[in-house]
Design a protein around this motif. Structure first.
Motif, PDB file in Angstrom:
ATOM      1  N   VAL A 390      -1.886 -22.029 -12.032  1.00  0.00           N
ATOM      2  CA  VAL A 390      -1.894 -23.400 -11.517  1.00  0.00           C
ATOM      3  C   VAL A 390      -2.873 -24.259 -12.304  1.00  0.00           C
ATOM      4  O   VAL A 390      -2.598 -25.433 -12.605  1.00  0.00           O
ATOM      5  N   ARG A 391      -4.024 -23.704 -12.676  1.00  0.00           N
ATOM      6  CA  ARG A 391      -4.985 -24.480 -13.487  1.00  0.00           C
ATOM      7  C   ARG A 391      -4.384 -24.837 -14.839  1.00  0.00           C
ATOM      8  O   ARG A 391      -4.535 -25.965 -15.324  1.00  0.00           O
ATOM      9  N   VAL A 392      -3.711 -23.890 -15.453  1.00  0.00           N
ATOM     10  CA  VAL A 392      -3.063 -24.153 -16.744  1.00  0.00           C
ATOM     11  C   VAL A 392      -1.967 -25.205 -16.578  1.00  0.00           C
ATOM     12  O   VAL A 392      -1.826 -26.123 -17.401  1.00  0.00           O
ATOM     13  N   MET A 393      -1.186 -25.090 -15.509  1.00  0.00           N
ATOM     14  CA  MET A 393      -0.126 -26.064 -15.264  1.00  0.00           C
ATOM     15  C   MET A 393      -0.696 -27.455 -15.018  1.00  0.00           C
ATOM     16  O   MET A 393      -0.131 -28.460 -15.481  1.00  0.00           O
ATOM     17  N   THR A 394      -1.800 -27.533 -14.308  1.00  0.00           N
ATOM     18  CA  THR A 394      -2.410 -28.831 -14.034  1.00  0.00           C
ATOM     19  C   THR A 394      -2.866 -29.496 -15.323  1.00  0.00           C
ATOM     20  O   THR A 394      -2.618 -30.694 -15.545  1.00  0.00           O
ATOM     21  N   ALA A 395      -3.514 -28.715 -16.184  1.00  0.00           N
ATOM     22  CA  ALA A 395      -3.962 -29.275 -17.469  1.00  0.00           C
ATOM     23  C   ALA A 395      -2.761 -29.716 -18.308  1.00  0.00           C
ATOM     24  O   ALA A 395      -2.773 -30.796 -18.917  1.00  0.00           O
ATOM     25  N   GLY A 396      -1.714 -28.895 -18.335  1.00  0.00           N
ATOM     26  CA  GLY A 396      -0.524 -29.260 -19.094  1.00  0.00           C
ATOM     27  C   GLY A 396       0.159 -30.489 -18.526  1.00  0.00           C
ATOM     28  O   GLY A 396       0.653 -31.342 -19.267  1.00  0.00           O
ATOM     29  N   ALA A 397       0.201 -30.597 -17.197  1.00  0.00           N
ATOM     30  CA  ALA A 397       0.822 -31.760 -16.565  1.00  0.00           C
ATOM     31  C   ALA A 397       0.048 -33.039 -16.868  1.00  0.00           C
ATOM     32  O   ALA A 397       0.644 -34.109 -17.047  1.00  0.00           O
ATOM     33  N   LEU A 398      -1.285 -32.944 -16.942  1.00  0.00           N
ATOM     34  CA  LEU A 398      -2.093 -34.117 -17.306  1.00  0.00           C
ATOM     35  C   LEU A 398      -1.781 -34.567 -18.731  1.00  0.00           C
ATOM     36  O   LEU A 398      -1.642 -35.773 -19.000  1.00  0.00           O
ATOM     37  N   ARG A 399      -1.662 -33.601 -19.648  1.00  0.00           N
ATOM     38  CA  ARG A 399      -1.322 -33.962 -21.033  1.00  0.00           C
ATOM     39  C   ARG A 399       0.062 -34.606 -21.094  1.00  0.00           C
ATOM     40  O   ARG A 399       0.267 -35.599 -21.805  1.00  0.00           O
ATOM     41  N   PHE A 400       1.002 -34.042 -20.338  1.00  0.00           N
ATOM     42  CA  PHE A 400       2.352 -34.607 -20.337  1.00  0.00           C
ATOM     43  C   PHE A 400       2.338 -36.017 -19.740  1.00  0.00           C
ATOM     44  O   PHE A 400       3.007 -36.924 -20.245  1.00  0.00           O
ATOM     45  N   PHE A 401       1.558 -36.228 -18.681  1.00  0.00           N
ATOM     46  CA  PHE A 401       1.475 -37.544 -18.047  1.00  0.00           C
ATOM     47  C   PHE A 401       0.946 -38.580 -19.041  1.00  0.00           C
ATOM     48  O   PHE A 401       1.468 -39.689 -19.134  1.00  0.00           O
ATOM     49  N   ARG A 402      -0.081 -38.175 -19.795  1.00  0.00           N
ATOM     50  CA  ARG A 402      -0.625 -39.112 -20.800  1.00  0.00           C
ATOM     51  C   ARG A 402       0.405 -39.416 -21.872  1.00  0.00           C
ATOM     52  O   ARG A 402       0.537 -40.562 -22.324  1.00  0.00           O
ATOM     53  N   MET A 403       1.131 -38.387 -22.307  1.00  0.00           N
ATOM     54  CA  MET A 403       2.154 -38.589 -23.328  1.00  0.00           C
ATOM     55  C   MET A 403       3.263 -39.515 -22.800  1.00  0.00           C
ATOM     56  O   MET A 403       3.699 -40.443 -23.483  1.00  0.00           O
ATOM     57  N   ALA A 404       3.717 -39.257 -21.565  1.00  0.00           N
ATOM     58  CA  ALA A 404       4.782 -40.078 -20.984  1.00  0.00           C
ATOM     59  C   ALA A 404       4.320 -41.505 -20.725  1.00  0.00           C
ATOM     60  O   ALA A 404       5.144 -42.420 -20.649  1.00  0.00           O
ATOM     61  N   SER A 405       3.001 -41.706 -20.594  1.00  0.00           N
ATOM     62  CA  SER A 405       2.455 -43.047 -20.352  1.00  0.00           C
ATOM     63  C   SER A 405       2.266 -43.829 -21.643  1.00  0.00           C
ATOM     64  O   SER A 405       1.900 -45.013 -21.593  1.00  0.00           O
ATOM     65  N   SER A 406       2.487 -43.201 -22.787  1.00  0.00           N
ATOM     66  CA  SER A 406       2.202 -43.828 -24.066  1.00  0.00           C
ATOM     67  C   SER A 406       3.031 -45.090 -24.264  1.00  0.00           C
ATOM     68  O   SER A 406       4.264 -45.049 -24.294  1.00  0.00           O
ATOM     69  N   ALA A 407       2.341 -46.234 -24.397  1.00  0.00           N
ATOM     70  CA  ALA A 407       3.031 -47.506 -24.647  1.00  0.00           C
ATOM     71  C   ALA A 407       3.439 -47.636 -26.103  1.00  0.00           C
ATOM     72  O   ALA A 407       4.398 -48.323 -26.431  1.00  0.00           O
ATOM     73  N   SER A 408       2.708 -46.993 -27.012  1.00  0.00           N
ATOM     74  CA  SER A 408       2.994 -47.128 -28.442  1.00  0.00           C
ATOM     75  C   SER A 408       4.249 -46.376 -28.865  1.00  0.00           C
ATOM     76  O   SER A 408       4.923 -46.761 -29.821  1.00  0.00           O
ATOM     77  N   ASP A 409       4.579 -45.285 -28.169  1.00  0.00           N
ATOM     78  CA  ASP A 409       5.757 -44.492 -28.536  1.00  0.00           C
ATOM     79  C   ASP A 409       6.419 -43.957 -27.267  1.00  0.00           C
ATOM     80  O   ASP A 409       6.272 -42.783 -26.920  1.00  0.00           O
ATOM     81  N   PRO A 410       7.191 -44.793 -26.575  1.00  0.00           N
ATOM     82  CA  PRO A 410       7.774 -44.363 -25.302  1.00  0.00           C
ATOM     83  C   PRO A 410       8.812 -43.250 -25.440  1.00  0.00           C
ATOM     84  O   PRO A 410       9.163 -42.604 -24.454  1.00  0.00           O
ATOM     85  N   GLU A 411       9.313 -43.002 -26.654  1.00  0.00           N
ATOM     86  CA  GLU A 411      10.325 -41.956 -26.843  1.00  0.00           C
ATOM     87  C   GLU A 411       9.710 -40.588 -27.141  1.00  0.00           C
ATOM     88  O   GLU A 411      10.428 -39.609 -27.343  1.00  0.00           O
ATOM     89  N   LEU A 412       8.374 -40.508 -27.150  1.00  0.00           N
ATOM     90  CA  LEU A 412       7.703 -39.254 -27.476  1.00  0.00           C
ATOM     91  C   LEU A 412       8.115 -38.099 -26.547  1.00  0.00           C
ATOM     92  O   LEU A 412       8.379 -36.991 -27.033  1.00  0.00           O
ATOM     93  N   PRO A 413       8.208 -38.295 -25.226  1.00  0.00           N
ATOM     94  CA  PRO A 413       8.610 -37.171 -24.361  1.00  0.00           C
ATOM     95  C   PRO A 413      10.009 -36.642 -24.676  1.00  0.00           C
ATOM     96  O   PRO A 413      10.291 -35.467 -24.432  1.00  0.00           O
ATOM     97  N   MET A 414      10.888 -37.488 -25.206  1.00  0.00           N
ATOM     98  CA  MET A 414      12.230 -37.045 -25.567  1.00  0.00           C
ATOM     99  C   MET A 414      12.192 -36.093 -26.749  1.00  0.00           C
ATOM    100  O   MET A 414      12.980 -35.152 -26.840  1.00  0.00           O
ATOM    101  N   ARG A 415      11.266 -36.319 -27.663  1.00  0.00           N
ATOM    102  CA  ARG A 415      11.182 -35.498 -28.872  1.00  0.00           C
ATOM    103  C   ARG A 415      10.320 -34.252 -28.680  1.00  0.00           C
ATOM    104  O   ARG A 415      10.545 -33.229 -29.319  1.00  0.00           O
ATOM    105  N   GLU A 416       9.327 -34.347 -27.801  1.00  0.00           N
ATOM    106  CA  GLU A 416       8.309 -33.304 -27.730  1.00  0.00           C
ATOM    107  C   GLU A 416       8.387 -32.450 -26.466  1.00  0.00           C
ATOM    108  O   GLU A 416       7.487 -31.658 -26.210  1.00  0.00           O
ATOM    109  N   TRP A 417       9.457 -32.569 -25.681  1.00  0.00           N
ATOM    110  CA  TRP A 417       9.506 -31.881 -24.386  1.00  0.00           C
ATOM    111  C   TRP A 417       9.340 -30.372 -24.530  1.00  0.00           C
ATOM    112  O   TRP A 417       8.715 -29.726 -23.700  1.00  0.00           O
TER     113      TRP A 417
END
Length: 462
Positions: A390-417
């Motif tokens: 769960v700790r590992v998942m929480t850290a990973g989810a935070l990184r994913f949240f930051r990536m998905a929040s990226s205003a400079s490259d909104p398509e990043l989650p599509m490429r890096e999932w």
């Protein structure tokens, strides 16, 4: 007369059979609307007598379909011609993939989720038959459905079918395995009968050659309807994951499914309750594609072990919950909350099982089918038993949240999932499909961020 409902199911035989529950549910959910089904004629013709009462069409009859106005179109096929047809029809509502103006889209939360499972299904717990229906059938109708148990034949019925083949060699046992199983069954006073379609004739010849003695065989000699009728005289059938396995289960023949190779029993196991699934306990079980030259999950499937499981299934000797087969897990098929479930009879709880249960609760809640309390409870069990994960998942989810929040490259989650951890890919994979399906619109980005935030909240509250 009310407008008809069209289901487009142009995939393989097993996919058509796993659509039979949907056909029944459509009659209950939309009374008075005729159900039409577009399917491969080679499957639809012999199965018509065994399926729910629907009107079948082949793709060559597309003209009849295109001239109709439908109440609902459900496309369960990913073939290009199916997508184009779905996008060209007049209908009040559409679910599934479709092609319009050169652009492919997907309608329906659950159909989007299903698309996200391609090469990404390790932690999926939704059966294909349920995914066919979840966008259109109310929960109450699915929950109230009671499927008949498989037939319990008299003790003097000793014939056991062995369906030899599968769509891919990695999904079935070897000829040598079948020869060993024949010997084990005969030693127990059972009569093995080799079964298979035209594609199994060569394998059947090899099994008979290696056996070097007469063995009853109906390989290549039975059509699908005759196969279902012949199954009425068998005590059970042992089979890998294949279309005839689903036909056997649908027709009430007791099934022992040898779930091996790149298959996932939660997705494609025998659908009706009361059947048995035997699978490897390796951590890689349920893969989309095997990463090894030879599937290592085959190693623990030994003829004597399979024969012991069959004996327990038939009530000849012992019981399934008392069996201990190192390296293998035994499950019974069942239902939970109106959905398919695998009930462990001889299996150790592992992190992957808790994680899969959490993701199942997460998606049920996300798509309005499950409760918040169920989601929190599943996350709590995950934390209690596997706090480090769960700790590992929480850290990973935070990184994913930051990536998905990226205003400079909104398509990043599509490429890096697929760069996120395996534990997080149910979310990142769905996010990639959802964003792509909606051209990375502001609304789709908000939806992905809301899912990521909810996931983080469940882990922290648990």
């Amino acid at each position: 007369m009310k407008k008809p409902i069209l289901v487009i199911q142009m995939q393989r035989m097993g996919d058509l059979i796993l659509s039979f529950p949907l056909f029944l549910w459509l009659e209950r959910a939309f009374p008075g609307h005729p159900v039409w089904v577009m399917a491969e004629p080679g499957f639809a013709r012999p199965l018509a007598r065994l399926s729910p009462q629907v009107r079948y069409f082949g793709y060559g009859q597309g003209g009849d379909v295109r001239s109709e106005a439908f109440h609902l179109v459900i496309n369960l096929s990913h073939r290009a011609e199916s997508m184009a047809l779905a996008g060209s029809l007049r209908c009040d509502a559409l679910v599934g993939g479709y092609l319009r103006d050169g652009v492919t889209r997907i309608k329906g939360d659950w159909q989007e989720y299903r698309a996200s499972l391609t090469h990404n299904n390790r932690h999926n717990r939704f059966h294909w038959a349920d995914l066919n229906a979840l966008d259109v059938i109310p929960h109450g109708i699915m929950d109230q459905t009671r499927w008949p148990a498989p037939r319990q034949m008299p003790p003097d019925i000793r014939h056991v079918g062995l369906f030899l083949g599968a769509s891919e060699p990695d999904k079935r046992p070897s000829a040598a395995f079948w020869v060993g199983l024949i010997a084990e069954l005969e030693r127990r006073g059972l009569v093995p009968v080799l079964l298979g379609g035209p594609g199994e004739r060569e394998l059947c010849r090899e099994v008979l050659r290696l056996a070097a003695r007469p063995v009853a065989s109906a390989c290549g000699s039975l059509g699908l309807d005759a196969f279902a009728m012949y199954g009425q005289s068998l005590a059970a059938m042992i089979t890998p994951d294949t279309g005839p396995m689903h036909l056997a289960a649908w027709s009430g023949l007791k099934v022992l499914n040898l779930s091996m190779g790149p298959v996932h029993a939660f997705e494609t196991g025998p659908y009706q309750p009361g059947h048995v699934v035997l699978r490897s306990s390796r951590d890689c079980v349920g893969c989309w594609r095997c990463r090894f030259d030879l599937p290592r999950c085959h190693e623990r499937f030994k003829p004597a072990r399979v024969a012991r499981v069959l004996e327990a299934m038939l009530g000849c000797k012992g019981n399934l919950s008392g069996l201990r087969l190192p390296g293998l897990e035994i499950f019974a098929t069942g239902r939970k909350g109106g959905l398919y479930d695998l009930i462990p009879l001889s299996a150790h709880a592992k992190a992957g099982q808790r994680l899969s249960a959490y993701w199942q609760a997460f998606w049920l809640h996300a798509f309005g089918r499950g409760s918040l309390d169920d989601c929190l409870a599943a996350a709590g069990k995950l934390r209690d038993d596997h706090a480090a994960l769960v700790r590992v998942m929480t850290a990973g989810a935070l990184r994913f949240f930051r990536m998905a929040s990226s205003a400079s490259d909104p398509e990043l989650p599509m490429r890096e999932w697929n760069r996120t951890s395996l534990a997080l890919r149910p979310l990142s994979g769905y996010a990639a499909v959802h964003l792509s399906n909606h051209d990375c619109s502001v609304a789709s980005r908000k939806r992905v961020l809301a899912l990521a935030e909810a996931h983080l909240g469940f882990l922290r509250q648990s």
